[in-house]
Write a protein that holds these residues in place. Structure first.
Motif, PDB file in Angstrom:
ATOM      1  N   HIS A   7       0.824  -1.190   0.000  1.00  0.00           N
ATOM      2  CA  HIS A   7       0.000   0.000   0.000  1.00  0.00           C
ATOM      3  C   HIS A   7       0.868   1.253   0.000  1.00  0.00           C
ATOM      4  CE1 HIS A   7      -3.278  -2.717   0.672  1.00  0.00           C
ATOM      5  NE2 HIS A   7      -2.681  -3.183   1.739  1.00  0.00           N
ATOM      6  N   THR A   8       0.571   2.165  -0.900  1.00  0.00           N
ATOM      7  CA  THR A   8       1.362   3.374  -1.066  1.00  0.00           C
ATOM      8  C   THR A   8       0.481   4.565  -1.318  1.00  0.00           C
ATOM      9  OG1 THR A   8       1.561   3.097  -3.444  1.00  0.00           O
ATOM     10  CG2 THR A   8       3.275   2.081  -2.088  1.00  0.00           C
ATOM     11  N   ALA A   9       1.035   5.739  -1.127  1.00  0.00           N
ATOM     12  CA  ALA A   9       0.383   6.991  -1.531  1.00  0.00           C
ATOM     13  C   ALA A   9       1.401   7.758  -2.330  1.00  0.00           C
ATOM     14  CB  ALA A   9      -0.067   7.787  -0.313  1.00  0.00           C
ATOM     15  N   GLY A  10       1.191   7.828  -3.646  1.00  0.00           N
ATOM     16  CA  GLY A  10       2.187   8.451  -4.487  1.00  0.00           C
ATOM     17  C   GLY A  10       3.492   7.696  -4.504  1.00  0.00           C
ATOM     18  N   GLY A  11       3.462   6.381  -4.247  1.00  0.00           N
ATOM     19  CA  GLY A  11       4.665   5.576  -4.276  1.00  0.00           C
ATOM     20  C   GLY A  11       5.316   5.398  -2.922  1.00  0.00           C
ATOM     21  N   THR A  16      -1.636  -0.109   6.076  1.00  0.00           N
ATOM     22  CA  THR A  16      -2.444  -0.984   5.234  1.00  0.00           C
ATOM     23  C   THR A  16      -3.913  -0.978   5.616  1.00  0.00           C
ATOM     24  OG1 THR A  16      -1.965  -2.854   6.687  1.00  0.00           O
ATOM     25  CG2 THR A  16      -0.472  -2.487   4.829  1.00  0.00           C
ATOM     26  N   ASP A  17      -4.288  -0.250   6.690  1.00  0.00           N
ATOM     27  CA  ASP A  17      -5.682  -0.259   7.113  1.00  0.00           C
ATOM     28  C   ASP A  17      -6.462   0.933   6.580  1.00  0.00           C
ATOM     29  OD1 ASP A  17      -4.401   1.650   8.537  1.00  0.00           O
ATOM     30  OD2 ASP A  17      -5.219   1.085  10.506  1.00  0.00           O
ATOM     31  N   GLN A  18      -5.942   1.587   5.556  1.00  0.00           N
ATOM     32  CA  GLN A  18      -6.646   2.712   4.962  1.00  0.00           C
ATOM     33  C   GLN A  18      -6.401   2.712   3.464  1.00  0.00           C
ATOM     34  OE1 GLN A  18      -4.609   6.568   5.334  1.00  0.00           O
ATOM     35  NE2 GLN A  18      -3.438   5.631   6.989  1.00  0.00           N
ATOM     36  N   PRO A  19      -7.292   3.212   2.646  1.00  0.00           N
ATOM     37  CA  PRO A  19      -8.664   3.525   3.049  1.00  0.00           C
ATOM     38  C   PRO A  19      -9.532   2.274   3.030  1.00  0.00           C
ATOM     39  CG  PRO A  19      -8.375   4.065   0.761  1.00  0.00           C
ATOM     40  CD  PRO A  19      -7.028   3.540   1.256  1.00  0.00           C
ATOM     41  N   SER A  20     -10.784   2.409   3.440  1.00  0.00           N
ATOM     42  CA  SER A  20     -11.701   1.278   3.428  1.00  0.00           C
ATOM     43  C   SER A  20     -13.090   1.789   3.097  1.00  0.00           C
ATOM     44  CB  SER A  20     -11.698   0.576   4.780  1.00  0.00           C
ATOM     45  OG  SER A  20     -12.589  -0.507   4.779  1.00  0.00           O
ATOM     46  N   VAL A 141      -4.508   1.312  -8.105  1.00  0.00           N
ATOM     47  CA  VAL A 141      -3.977  -0.017  -7.793  1.00  0.00           C
ATOM     48  C   VAL A 141      -2.966  -0.364  -8.876  1.00  0.00           C
ATOM     49  CG1 VAL A 141      -4.478  -2.427  -7.327  1.00  0.00           C
ATOM     50  CG2 VAL A 141      -6.177  -0.673  -6.745  1.00  0.00           C
ATOM     51  N   SER A 142      -1.698  -0.337  -8.531  1.00  0.00           N
ATOM     52  CA  SER A 142      -0.636  -0.599  -9.492  1.00  0.00           C
ATOM     53  C   SER A 142      -0.156  -2.038  -9.390  1.00  0.00           C
ATOM     54  CB  SER A 142       0.550   0.352  -9.252  1.00  0.00           C
ATOM     55  OG  SER A 142       0.151   1.705  -9.363  1.00  0.00           O
ATOM     56  N   ALA A 143       0.345  -2.554 -10.496  1.00  0.00           N
ATOM     57  CA  ALA A 143       0.923  -3.899 -10.526  1.00  0.00           C
ATOM     58  C   ALA A 143       2.443  -3.755 -10.586  1.00  0.00           C
ATOM     59  CB  ALA A 143       0.407  -4.675 -11.732  1.00  0.00           C
ATOM     60  N   THR A 209      -0.623  12.935  -8.716  1.00  0.00           N
ATOM     61  CA  THR A 209      -1.947  13.306  -8.214  1.00  0.00           C
ATOM     62  C   THR A 209      -2.055  13.129  -6.710  1.00  0.00           C
ATOM     63  OG1 THR A 209      -2.866  11.075  -8.560  1.00  0.00           O
ATOM     64  CG2 THR A 209      -3.018  12.641 -10.402  1.00  0.00           C
ATOM     65  N   GLY A 210      -1.332  12.165  -6.148  1.00  0.00           N
ATOM     66  CA  GLY A 210      -1.364  11.969  -4.715  1.00  0.00           C
ATOM     67  C   GLY A 210      -2.569  11.208  -4.197  1.00  0.00           C
ATOM     68  N   PHE A 211      -3.392  10.640  -5.091  1.00  0.00           N
ATOM     69  CA  PHE A 211      -4.532   9.851  -4.638  1.00  0.00           C
ATOM     70  C   PHE A 211      -4.038   8.580  -3.935  1.00  0.00           C
ATOM     71  CE2 PHE A 211      -6.675  12.349  -7.951  1.00  0.00           C
ATOM     72  CZ  PHE A 211      -7.842  12.716  -7.283  1.00  0.00           C
ATOM     73  N   PRO A 212      -4.820   8.048  -2.997  1.00  0.00           N
ATOM     74  CA  PRO A 212      -4.398   6.831  -2.280  1.00  0.00           C
ATOM     75  C   PRO A 212      -4.064   5.710  -3.253  1.00  0.00           C
ATOM     76  CG  PRO A 212      -6.331   7.783  -1.238  1.00  0.00           C
ATOM     77  CD  PRO A 212      -6.115   8.552  -2.510  1.00  0.00           C
ATOM     78  N   GLU A 213      -2.887   5.140  -3.082  1.00  0.00           N
ATOM     79  CA  GLU A 213      -2.384   4.135  -4.031  1.00  0.00           C
ATOM     80  C   GLU A 213      -1.903   2.894  -3.298  1.00  0.00           C
ATOM     81  OE1 GLU A 213       1.117   3.652  -7.457  1.00  0.00           O
ATOM     82  OE2 GLU A 213       0.606   5.623  -6.640  1.00  0.00           O
TER      83      GLU A 213
END
Length: 336
Positions: A7-11, A16-20, A141-143, A209-213
């Motif tokens: 789980h990352t935000a902008g890399g 790991t408990d956010q967001p939900s 969601v990146s692979a 963009t900084g969206f939750p990643e």
């Protein structure tokens, strides 16, 4: 095939408990595939996509980036094949992978959009797992590639070094070892397609963009058929675009750093009373590098102010047996 979440935000790794969030009652997933001379593998790719997306309401958007083989006629055939909603976009010529990906994002109508290659290096079977993370509230969601089968050691090593160089130079964090294979929420897609940049580096723009990643790790397979369309020239061009687009401030400061270093070096040489023969060559090289960096930025500005679109669509095709709106409406009726 491993699907370990990171789980990352902008890399950048985050909790790991956010967001939900609760899964949406109705949704549509678009899958965008840029294609360039992929007629040897495209039908196999489509069949695997349809099987992987069987339980998800979806549409498939193929973007023909000026192919010279039978890719476009095959896309037209797939659009007429029952089972999935297929739409195709054909460019007037080859504009490049990034332009084709951007066009696909602009054409997609889904609540979430999956961007992937058409050569089966990106496994379609990962899409349901990516959708599950999207249901939990992740916007991106990146692979992430754990291994890269079917590629030379030079390609693997250069890619490894490039991503880390890009991460060090960029003003914003970027996801390591991650290509264009990722799921994007609709709000991310709308933002990226509205930027208006003529040489858009999608990976950098998405991280910016900084969206939750979050990300899942997978083993990247070898190509299903044919050869890579990313020649050395194209890879270097993409690398240049990524560094200049992401490292917005550092390259512009390189001439200042080189000038200061040159002055210090010249002062030290004068203090010792000797000037080495290599000094003039070193000064010339530093000046040339500085001018080259400025020239790259000026070229980018020139292309931006030209106002030309990043691609031209010559033709479109769409499934005659259904539309994305019908698919979404059917799901709403089923869940009601």
């Amino acid at each position: 095939m491993p699907t370990t979440p990171h789980h990352t935000a902008g890399g950048v790794p985050i909790a790991t408990d956010q967001p939900s969030a609760a899964p949406p009652r109705s949704f549509l997933i678009s899958v965008v595939l840029p294609c360039y001379n992929e007629d040897q593998v495209l039908r196999r790719t489509h069949d695997r996509l349809v099987r992987a997306l069987h339980d998800l309401p979806h549409e498939i958007v193929y973007v023909d980036d000026g192919s010279t083989d039978g890719t476009w006629p095959l896309i037209q055939q797939l659009a007429d094949t029952p089972g999935s909603v297929v739409r195709g976009v054909r460019f007037s010529r080859n504009f490049g992978h990034q332009a084709a990906a951007l066009a696909g994002l602009a054409e997609a109508t889904g609540d979430a959009v999956v961007l992937m290659d058409a050569d089966l290096q990106d496994p379609p079977e990962l899409i349901p797992s990516m959708a599950e993370l999207w249901f939990k509230g992740w916007s991106i969601v990146s692979a992430r590639r754990a291994t890269r089968h079917g590629e030379t050691q030079l390609k693997k090593s250069s890619a490894y070094l490039y991503y880390r160089l890009l991460a060090r130079l960029s003003d914003q964090p970027v996801a390591l070892d991650t290509g264009d294979f990722r799921l994007l929420d609709r709000k991310v897609v709308d933002f990226v397609t509205s930027l208006g940049e003529k040489e858009l580096f999608l990976r950098g723009a998405i991280s910016w963009t900084g969206f939750p990643e979050t990300s899942i790790t997978y083993e990247r397979d070898a190509r299903g058929a044919g050869t890579t369309k990313y020649t050395l020239r194209k890879m270097l061009a993409l690398s240049r675009t990524g560094i200049l687009a992401g490292a917005a401030s550092l390259p512009l400061r390189i001439p200042t750093y080189l000038g200061a270093a040159s002055l210090l070096g010249a002062g030290a040489a004068l203090a010792r009373g000797s000037v080495r023969r290599a000094a003039p060559l070193g000064a010339f090289g530093a000046q040339s590098l500085a001018c080259g960096v400025l020239g790259e930025y000026l070229l980018g500005v020139f292309r931006q102010v030209q106002g030309r679109p990043p691609y031209l669509v010559m033709e479109r095709t769409e499934s005659s047996h259904g539309t994305t709106a019908k698919a979404s409406a059917a799901l709403v009726k089923e869940l009601a």
